[in-house]
Scaffold this active site. Structure first.
Site, PDB file in Angstrom:
ATOM      1  N   ASN A 195       0.878  -1.158   0.022  1.00  0.00           N
ATOM      2  CA  ASN A 195      -0.218   0.113   0.129  1.00  0.00           C
ATOM      3  C   ASN A 195       0.931   1.196   0.005  1.00  0.00           C
ATOM      4  O   ASN A 195       2.020   1.238   0.678  1.00  0.00           O
ATOM      5  CB  ASN A 195      -0.941   0.041   1.213  1.00  0.00           C
ATOM      6  CG  ASN A 195      -2.076  -1.208   1.287  1.00  0.00           C
ATOM      7  OD1 ASN A 195      -2.117  -1.967   0.325  1.00  0.00           O
ATOM      8  ND2 ASN A 195      -2.248  -1.518   2.424  1.00  0.00           N
TER       9      ASN A 195
ATOM     10  N   ASP B 239      -0.712   4.272   1.098  1.00  0.00           N
ATOM     11  CA  ASP B 239      -1.433   5.052   1.869  1.00  0.00           C
ATOM     12  C   ASP B 239      -0.811   5.594   3.214  1.00  0.00           C
ATOM     13  O   ASP B 239      -1.406   6.558   3.801  1.00  0.00           O
ATOM     14  CB  ASP B 239      -2.948   4.541   2.265  1.00  0.00           C
ATOM     15  CG  ASP B 239      -2.660   3.109   2.837  1.00  0.00           C
ATOM     16  OD1 ASP B 239      -1.720   2.928   3.657  1.00  0.00           O
ATOM     17  OD2 ASP B 239      -3.473   2.444   2.637  1.00  0.00           O
TER      18      ASP B 239
ATOM     19  N   ASN C 197      -7.586 -13.582   3.919  1.00  0.00           N
ATOM     20  CA  ASN C 197      -8.036 -12.798   2.736  1.00  0.00           C
ATOM     21  C   ASN C 197      -9.441 -13.158   2.439  1.00  0.00           C
ATOM     22  O   ASN C 197      -9.841 -14.449   2.700  1.00  0.00           O
ATOM     23  CB  ASN C 197      -7.153 -12.898   1.500  1.00  0.00           C
ATOM     24  CG  ASN C 197      -7.391 -11.721   0.679  1.00  0.00           C
ATOM     25  OD1 ASN C 197      -7.336 -10.574   0.913  1.00  0.00           O
ATOM     26  ND2 ASN C 197      -7.679 -12.014  -0.748  1.00  0.00           N
TER      27      ASN C 197
ATOM     28  N   HIS D  86       5.869  -0.312  -2.659  1.00  0.00           N
ATOM     29  CA  HIS D  86       5.323   0.473  -3.883  1.00  0.00           C
ATOM     30  C   HIS D  86       5.369   1.906  -3.449  1.00  0.00           C
ATOM     31  O   HIS D  86       4.903   2.756  -4.082  1.00  0.00           O
ATOM     32  CB  HIS D  86       4.032  -0.030  -4.240  1.00  0.00           C
ATOM     33  CG  HIS D  86       4.064  -1.371  -4.753  1.00  0.00           C
ATOM     34  ND1 HIS D  86       2.757  -1.935  -4.711  1.00  0.00           N
ATOM     35  CD2 HIS D  86       4.979  -2.250  -5.216  1.00  0.00           C
ATOM     36  CE1 HIS D  86       2.888  -3.111  -5.113  1.00  0.00           C
ATOM     37  NE2 HIS D  86       4.117  -3.448  -5.324  1.00  0.00           N
TER      38      HIS D  86
END
Length: 396
Positions: free
Chosen positions: A171, A173, A300, A190
């Protein structure tokens, strides 16, 4: 007549092969059209066509059946499945036993870890790619106006208790750090929308990119002047050398930061247990890291590429599992305190509000760059999509 040259012969044979292929493809198209029609609705001409070309029909039917099986498998893998509460708690008990047995673990998180913060995932029922395939836009709040979820806060509590050693996240964020995780305990594979870097090696700030990194209280990608993918200049300049600043978000097809990947790999290999939360593990190298640990547990709602290698698969929401794990271990999970988060504190100072999964946005300037103050006495409606979401999430 003059003898045929080799070049003429090759052209004639190529033309004949092209014509034969065109005839064959036209025939196969007619047969597929008949096969796709329910038997009770086929015309006598259609049945006659199938009988006349039985040798062509058999392999076409086999290909169509394989295609249908692949489609069914893909749809099954995309389906979200949630275990009943009693089943989830039974699986949580097993996970807690594994944590106690191994002592520590490393956690790998993906988009599903932040959906409770109103940030959409990719492949879920309401995910970005799922909805884009249906021609629908996906509302998304500004990253500044999101806040850490219960799962993020539980991860911090597990780290403070000595169980969780490192977080490897896909993520961008920044919610793990905003919840209170130390920067050196998180590997953002990332990148992050809250960091920008000066690429000038001669910059007085230092010789390494980490020396020349600016940590911001705003989304650095929201002010990019070109709004394009793979163009990382943010429109600001380095305070020390005046060089262009660049965001650190890794787009699809781009190389990961070597040092970040090295740290994530080392943390994974050193851990006796890996817990995967909120990612389908489809994109390497992130998908390869969990198996570098001793044991693997996957949490998940959808299928993941590592399910067959997992000692335990939990079909549940990340918030529910993380809170339950802390409860079984007797660890208190604190509430989010914006005053301890520079980004959240700035949102509060500006009179903004935090998004939730059913409501996006807040007040203030939409693409705030840290310099523009809110218009006094005026509430501005937040756009349904942040300006550079497409670039951040690999869209067009």
């Amino acid at each position: 007549a003059s003898p045929e040259t080799g070049r003429s012969k090759r052209k004639r044979e190529a033309k004949a092969a092209f014509e034969r292929r065109a005839i064959r493809e036209a025939l196969e198209a007619r047969i597929r059209k008949v096969l796709s029609t329910p038997p009770g609705e086929r015309t006598p001409e259609g049945w006659a066509l199938l009988d006349e070309h039985a040798a062509v029909v058999a392999p076409l039917m086999a290909n169509m059946e394989r295609s249908l099986r692949r489609k069914a498998q893909t749809e099954e893998r995309l389906e979200e499945r949630e275990d009943p509460p009693e089943v989830m708690m039974k699986h949580v008990s097993v996970l807690v036993e594994l944590i106690r047995r191994h002592g520590t673990f490393v956690m790998h998180t993906g988009a599903g870890f932040s959906t409770a913060a109103a940030i959409p995932d990719f492949r879920g029922r309401d995910g970005i790619w799922t909805q884009q395939a249906k021609g629908r836009a996906v509302p998304m709040p500004r990253f500044e106006h999101t806040k850490p979820t219960k799962a993020h806060l539980a991860a911090v509590a597990l780290h403070d208790a000595g169980y969780l050693t490192h977080v490897v996240t896909q993520n961008v964020d920044g919610l793990h750090q905003r919840a209170g995780m130390p920067r050196d305990a998180v590997s953002e594979l990332h990148g992050s929308v809250f960091r920008e870097v000066c690429r000038n090696d001669a910059c007085p700030m230092g010789p390494t990119p980490s020396d020349r990194t600016f940590h911001r209280a705003f989304d650095v990608t929201s002010t990019k002047p070109h709004n394009g993918r793979h163009r990382h200049r943010t429109g600001r300049r380095c305070d020390a050398c005046g060089g262009d600043l660049h965001d650190v978000v890794t787009q699809f097809g781009e190389r990961l930061d070597d040092e970040t990947l090295k740290t994530a790999t080392a943390a994974s290999e050193a851990s006796p247990l890996a817990l995967v939360c909120g990612t389908s593990l489809k994109v390497p190298p992130a998908s390869t890291l969990p198996r570098r640990s001793g044991a693997l547990v996957v949490c998940n709602l959808q299928w993941t590429s590592q399910d067959k290698h997992a000692a335990l698969k939990i079909h549940a929401r990340c918030d529910d599992v993380m809170l339950a794990v802390c409860g079984r271990l007797g660890i208190d999970v604190p509430e989010y305190d914006p005053s301890g988060d520079p980004i959240g504190a700035e949102v509060v100072r500006r009179g903004g509000k935090f998004a939730n999964p059913n409501e996006t946005g807040g007040n203030g300037v939409a693409d705030w760059d840290g310099k523009i103050e809110k218009t006094p006495g005026k509430i501005e409606k937040t756009p349904p999509m942040i300006r550079n979401a497409a670039a951040v999430y690999g869209g067009g």
